[in-house]
Design an enzyme around this catalytic site. Sequence first.
Site, short mmCIF file in Angstrom:
data_model
loop_
_atom_site.label_atom_id
_atom_site.label_comp_id
_atom_site.label_asym_id
_atom_site.label_seq_id
_atom_site.Cartn_x
_atom_site.Cartn_y
_atom_site.Cartn_z
N LYS B 101 0.88 -1.17 0.00
CA LYS B 101 0.00 0.00 0.00
C LYS B 101 0.92 1.22 0.00
O LYS B 101 1.59 1.51 0.99
CB LYS B 101 -0.90 0.01 1.23
N ALA B 188 -9.10 6.14 4.06
CA ALA B 188 -8.92 7.34 4.88
C ALA B 188 -10.16 8.21 4.98
O ALA B 188 -10.88 8.40 4.01
CB ALA B 188 -7.77 8.21 4.37
#
Lengths: 67, 271
Positions: B101, B188
């Site tokens: 990631k 997020a």
Amino acid sequence: MTQARLNGERRELPEGSTVADVVQMLSRSPSGLAVAVNGEVVARSAWSARVVEEADEIEVLTAAQGG
Amino acid sequence: MAEEAGARLEVAGERLASPLILGSGGIPSMEVLEETVKASRTALVTVAMRRVDPAARGSILEVLERCGVRVLPNTAGCFTAGEAVLTARLAREALATNWVKLEVIGDEITLLPDPVELLAAAEQLVDEGFVVLAYTSDDPILARRLEQAGCAAVMPLGAPIGSGLGIMNPHNLAMITEAAGVPVVLDAGIGAPSDAAAAMELGCSGVLVASAITRSQDPVLMASAFALAVEAGAKARRAGRIPRRYRALASSPTDDMADFGGPLLIRPRLD
């Protein structure tokens, strides 16, 4: 003795110490670890051949909680 | 039946059993992590790469291995492409996975991605054979550039990391999912399960949740709520929501109304 920086701290290591020796100092098990010396990855297979040199910057990393 | 099997997320040809990716950051203890992973039904959990602590008891890798989930290392905390590439190489060496990631942030206040460094790092890592899941802003053009660079998934933010503000620009997110040929995973900013359901309704293939679970009052219970939310959102997406209308549309028939003497229809002048 050889002066090196290990995970950000100055350390004196016996002359001829290898990356494998350094890893053993820090962790009981070598699994899940990776090592960079001076910004380059040292592959696990090369740990015992790579001798720590004066002023080497060694980072030994593992997985931690995050992200 | 596919319907009963539940939603899946497929990255680089690998089918993950859940669209929910769990971020392990902020979890209070390894014991809570294990229970949280189970409750979330996730198949993929992120970790960061940090200096070895000689005094550490118990390893997060042991917990994740016991749970039978795949580990997704991140490059959190990197500000340049060079740092991120080195961190990814170390993660591959340490964890025997070529998945990463990719996070390259611009500053510590916003934690927003630095698009220039991000794209450079993505190109380099794809060249080196990594499966790159790129944490990006909610900019459709940058998402497209990351896909063109060979990223296996793009991970636009809903809002700044840890803010819990939800999806600040659902229109941008919809434009990204509409155009993408790789999985889009909202990453997020999620604050509550309803945000995760909304992301799936907007066409995301998955959702990454960390703080909203790990820093909640009861991470295990919250993880189970998120598992339901992504499932609900994925089903709703497949079912096809009704279009938004400016005016009402009666759900009961307007024909064959009884005549009680009142006006049959009251229609205001609209012009």
